[in-house]
Design a protein around this motif. Structure first.
Motif, short mmCIF file in Angstrom:
data_model
loop_
_atom_site.label_atom_id
_atom_site.label_comp_id
_atom_site.label_asym_id
_atom_site.label_seq_id
_atom_site.Cartn_x
_atom_site.Cartn_y
_atom_site.Cartn_z
N VAL A 35 1.72 9.83 -7.08
CA VAL A 35 2.42 7.94 -7.31
C VAL A 35 2.12 7.05 -6.82
CG1 VAL A 35 3.88 6.87 -8.54
CG2 VAL A 35 4.33 9.30 -9.06
N MET A 36 1.00 6.34 -6.58
CA MET A 36 0.37 5.99 -5.91
C MET A 36 1.80 4.30 -5.33
SD MET A 36 -1.79 7.28 -3.53
CE MET A 36 -2.30 6.04 -2.37
N LYS A 37 2.18 4.17 -6.31
CA LYS A 37 3.00 3.25 -6.39
C LYS A 37 4.29 3.32 -5.16
CE LYS A 37 6.35 0.38 -8.32
NZ LYS A 37 8.42 0.88 -8.63
N ARG A 38 4.88 4.88 -5.32
CA ARG A 38 5.99 5.12 -3.52
C ARG A 38 4.87 5.77 -2.81
NH1 ARG A 38 8.65 5.89 -8.77
NH2 ARG A 38 8.26 8.72 -9.05
N ALA A 39 4.03 6.19 -2.67
CA ALA A 39 3.40 6.84 -2.04
C ALA A 39 2.68 6.02 -0.91
CB ALA A 39 2.85 8.06 -2.39
N GLN A 40 2.37 4.74 -1.10
CA GLN A 40 0.95 4.24 -0.24
C GLN A 40 1.68 4.03 1.01
OE1 GLN A 40 0.52 0.48 -1.84
NE2 GLN A 40 2.44 0.45 -3.46
N PHE A 41 3.19 3.99 0.93
CA PHE A 41 3.92 3.05 1.77
C PHE A 41 4.22 4.34 2.84
CE2 PHE A 41 5.85 0.55 -1.43
CZ PHE A 41 4.90 -0.72 -1.29
N TYR A 73 -4.09 3.61 6.75
CA TYR A 73 -2.39 3.17 5.99
C TYR A 73 -2.81 2.32 5.21
CZ TYR A 73 2.26 1.44 5.80
OH TYR A 73 3.35 1.44 4.40
N GLY A 74 -2.67 2.44 4.11
CA GLY A 74 -3.48 2.09 2.77
C GLY A 74 -2.63 0.83 2.00
N GLY A 75 -0.72 1.47 2.98
CA GLY A 75 0.59 0.43 2.01
C GLY A 75 0.40 -1.04 1.59
N GLN A 76 0.65 -1.50 0.56
CA GLN A 76 0.74 -2.97 0.70
C GLN A 76 1.48 -4.25 1.63
OE1 GLN A 76 2.52 -2.50 -3.79
NE2 GLN A 76 1.89 -5.01 -3.97
N ILE A 77 2.73 -3.68 2.42
CA ILE A 77 3.65 -4.00 3.41
C ILE A 77 3.50 -2.77 4.14
CG2 ILE A 77 4.12 -5.99 2.30
CD1 ILE A 77 6.68 -4.02 1.44
N SER A 78 3.93 -3.00 5.63
CA SER A 78 4.01 -2.21 6.09
C SER A 78 5.51 -1.27 6.13
CB SER A 78 3.64 -3.06 7.74
OG SER A 78 5.07 -3.21 8.11
N LEU A 79 5.51 -0.63 6.91
CA LEU A 79 7.22 0.78 6.82
C LEU A 79 8.37 -0.48 7.62
CD1 LEU A 79 6.48 4.32 7.69
CD2 LEU A 79 7.30 3.11 5.29
N GLU A 80 7.79 -1.28 8.97
CA GLU A 80 8.64 -1.55 8.43
C GLU A 80 8.59 -3.32 8.26
OE1 GLU A 80 5.72 -1.71 11.11
OE2 GLU A 80 6.58 0.61 11.77
N ASN A 81 8.66 -3.00 7.22
CA ASN A 81 8.53 -4.77 6.33
C ASN A 81 10.15 -4.16 5.98
OD1 ASN A 81 8.68 -6.68 4.52
ND2 ASN A 81 6.63 -6.80 5.06
N LYS A 82 10.81 -5.63 5.41
CA LYS A 82 12.52 -5.21 5.48
C LYS A 82 12.77 -5.55 4.10
CE LYS A 82 15.42 -6.89 8.72
NZ LYS A 82 14.49 -8.12 10.01
N LEU A 83 11.01 -5.89 3.22
CA LEU A 83 10.86 -5.85 1.84
C LEU A 83 10.74 -4.20 1.45
CD1 LEU A 83 9.30 -9.16 1.44
CD2 LEU A 83 11.76 -8.78 0.81
N LEU A 84 10.36 -3.75 1.81
CA LEU A 84 10.28 -2.76 1.39
C LEU A 84 10.76 -1.64 0.98
CD1 LEU A 84 8.02 -0.13 1.71
CD2 LEU A 84 9.86 1.01 3.60
N ARG A 85 11.96 -2.25 0.79
CA ARG A 85 13.06 -1.00 -0.55
C ARG A 85 12.76 -2.64 -1.64
NH1 ARG A 85 18.07 0.64 -1.49
NH2 ARG A 85 18.78 -0.78 -3.84
#
Lengths: 267, 435
Positions: B367-373, B381-393
């Motif tokens: 499930v890439m929606k969750r796994a990508q980050f 790294y293929g996430g829409q935003i980085s792991l450190e981003n506060k908007l991750l949640r």
């Protein structure tokens, strides 16, 4: 354009693969006789089914690739989806090169497609183990009709021969005019037309109404979730399930089933 | 009373028992017999609540000497009562089985007269099925707490699975809602069954003539939402049960308001999402190598209803991510949100012959929606935003936007009845040329 035309049987398809290998040519399409329509530009090659050649290819798949690959190829054949022949052809072509590791190449398009189709067939076969509904006819015969998407009758019959070992039964794929008939000793696969009417046993109807009552009682009303139900049990299967409304009053009374001569016997 | 009516009453009374699985046993058919079991279990139908029907789930009787507040069958409840004779149940089972409606029988009972009497009746039913009807299909039998252990032993050698219901997650809850039941009385048969399974297994190593004992193992069930217990309590209890009693499954049942009682919570809907989160966590315990205290702790004793337990855990442990898909071991892959047992196995297999890319992952069922980050592929790294981003949640919670239908524009059609809504005076001026 090179087109192979075979008789529609699995040995026929394997013969086609054999011919392609030894003639060193790659067909653009492999088609069953009844699917083939003459076109102007196609170069047609009619493949004559040869059991010996077919056996050789099947053995080669098992030896040079794996038993799993052989089963996959057969599953895809049973899927009866358009283009299945070329899926199998491409899959095995990759297999001759990659050998036993063929099924590790999950990212390979030819492998992936075969896996996807084979999975669908296996899933339906498993689902059908639960969805076959026998109805008791006169003379102690249990009769079930199914209309599966894929030709899975021969995949499920051994299960019922083991399980319902002490009763006579027929599982009838009415979509394909094919039936598995079991007589408490062995089961055979035979062509069988859709019966116009069948004669049900009286006491059998009583248990059908009990089952319908059970089915409606067991649902918890405050957890009702029809979408979930449909996702597990797609509506196309409801027609032959006695507990569903769709199945009521499909059969009228009295008629005789007459199986023709069996084509294959399984012990 | 008619059989039809009895079946309705006793199926209704049994439906709150959650267990439906028919897996784990490999009982074979005997010569001239009927039925066998299928290792992975088979579902035969799905009822309107979306739950699978695999076994004929009924009570032998719903006459009960107990008065547990959460239960429909409590003695003070004014409902129709009925009982089956062992013969009736056996005949019903065999006839349903012959038509392939069911995979076997799940027989339970309210406690009539005494626990021993009830257990005796249950065992007699099973004995009839196995010995007289030569039935070799799946049988799941409830062990009645308080019954003689000898009775349970006899039943265990006939059936495939047994279960004792823990009912409520804590002793205090039990005291409040079911004062006639004691937790140690429930634990005793559970412990005994575990020992018997072990003994029979050892004896069977020496002689194959020794009978199987509960070959599909034992399970239990508890009700969620009828007592103030937290998810942490419940999960720790499950963990303990899995470890100490080697249970196959713990079933969670969202409390369905079946009665009004001053000691029960007032709810209109059963807490289905909470139940779902508990099941997710239960899977994490059994197949993903998580421990209860990793998923929940004293400061967060309940599951987040917006996010699944694994994603939640990952958000609290960002220092462990991202992991490299082509190098991480199986256990690490399993801990990535969006990767399950199947897809982890596929990754391990596929990367033996070629490096795995983002494109491949989607096809493997990740499930890439969750796994990508949480992952990298060949170092990228293929996430829409980085792991450190506060908007991750927020990104993880966001649902796909539904297609907007209330757009101010519409597709023109020749045959549409409605003319584009241009005010009439404007139209008129358009025609006349007076602006």
């Amino acid at each position: 354009m090179l087109v192979y035309i075979y008789d529609g049987s699995f040995p026929g398809l394997l013969t086609a693969i054999y011919e392609s290998y030894y003639r060193r040519e790659k067909p653009e399409e492999i088609l069953a006789q009844d699917q083939w329509q003459h076109t102007l530009f196609a170069q047609e090659v009619v493949i004559k089914t040869d059991e010996k050649k077919a056996d050789k290819v099947y053995q080669a798949i098992k030896d040079k690739i794996s038993g799993f690959a052989a089963r996959n190829a057969y599953c895809v054949f049973l899927a009866e989806v358009p283009g299945a022949e070329m899926l199998i052809y491409n899959y095995l072509s990759r297999g001759w090169k990659l050998g036993a590791k063929l099924d590790f190449h999950l990212a390979d398009e030819a492998v992936l497609q075969v896996h996807t189709v084979a999975k669908k067939v296996r899933q339906e076969a498993h689902r059908m183990l639960g969805l076959v509904r026998f109805r008791l006819l006169k003379h102690e015969l249990y009769y079930a009709q199914i209309e599966p998407d894929h030709n899975i009758l021969q995949m499920i019959s051994p299960h019922f021969a083991r399980r319902m070992a002490d009763q006579n039964w027929i599982i009838h794929d009415v979509k394909r005019g094919l039936a598995a008939v079991y007589n408490q000793v062995e089961w055979v696969l035979t062509p069988l037309e859709r019966p116009k009417t069948i004669s049900l046993d009286e006491t059998g109807l009583f248990y059908e109404s009990l089952w319908q009552k059970y089915f409606s009682s067991i649902a918890i009303k405050s957890r009702k979730n029809l979408r979930l139900q449909r996702s597990f049990l797609p509506k196309r299967y409801w027609k032959h399930l006695v507990e569903m409304d769709e199945s009521r009053s499909r059969f009228a009374e009295s008629s005789v089933l007459s199986p023709q001569s069996p084509v294959k016997t399984y012990k | 009373m008619e059989l039809l009516e009895k079946l309705e009453i006793l199926a209704n009374a049994a439906k709150y028992d959650v267990s439906c699985s028919s897996s784990g046993s490999t009982r074979k058919n005997k010569a001239g017999g009927l039925g066998n079991s299928y290792a992975s279990g088979i579902c035969h139908s799905w009822s309107e609540d979306g739950r699978c029907i695999s076994l004929l789930k009924i009570l032998l009787t719903n006459y009960c000497i107990y008065n547990c507040a959460y239960c429909v069958n409590r003695s003070s409840n004014d409902i129709p009562r009925a009982y089956f004779t062992p013969d009736e149940v056996a005949k019903l089972t065999v006839n349903f089985y012959r038509r392939n409606y069911i995979e076997g029988l799940f027989l339970s009972s309210a406690v009539i007269t005494s626990p021993n009497h009830t257990m005796e009746l249950l065992t007699e039913t099973v004995r009839k099925l196995r010995n007289i009807h030569n039935f070799n299909g799946y049988i799941h039998l409830k062990a009645i707490p308080g019954a003689d252990l000898e009775l349970i032993k006899e039943a265990g050698s006939l059936v495939d699975r047994m279960s004792v219901n823990i009912e409520l997650p804590s002793a205090s809850g039990l005291k409040l809602l079911a004062p006639q039941k004691k937790q140690d009385l429930i634990i005793r048969p559970m412990d005994y069954i575990k020992l018997q399974i072990y003994e029979h297994k050892e004896e069977r190593k020496i002689s194959r003539k020794v009978s199987h004992f509960v070959p599909a193992g034992q399970t239990t069930q508890l009700i969620v939402g009828a007592t103030p217990d937290t998810d942490l309590n419940i999960l720790q209890l499950s963990e303990k049960i899995y470890k100490n009693y080697e249970l196959k499954r713990v079933y969670y049942s969202a409390y369905v308001p079946v009665s009004e009682h001053p000691k029960l919570p007032q709810i209109s809907q059963p807490p289905l999402l909470r139940e779902h989160r508990l099941y997710q966590a239960d899977w994490l315990l059994r197949f993903y190598g998580f421990r209860a205290e990793e998923l929940l702790n004293e400061s967060q004793p309940n599951f987040d209803l917006e996010l699944d337990p694994k994603t939640n855990w990952a958000l609290r442990n960002l220092h462990l991510f991202p992991v490299e898909i082509n190098r991480a071991d199986y256990e690490t892959l399993l801990r990535v949100p969006g990767i399950g047992v199947k897809s982890a196995q596929r990754i391990i297999r596929a990367r033996q012959v070629r490096a795995v890319t983002f494109d491949n992952l989607k096809k493997f069922g990740v499930v890439m929606k969750r796994a990508q980050f949480f992952i990298t592929c060949r170092g990228k790294y293929g996430g829409q935003i980085s792991l450190e981003n506060k908007l991750l949640r927020q990104y993880l919670i966001a649902k796909p936007k539904p297609i907007q239908h209330s757009s101010p524009y519409e597709q023109l059609s020749l045959f549409n009845e409605s003319v584009p809504s241009i005010p009439s005076e404007v139209m008129l001026s358009n025609l006349t040329g007076e602006l």
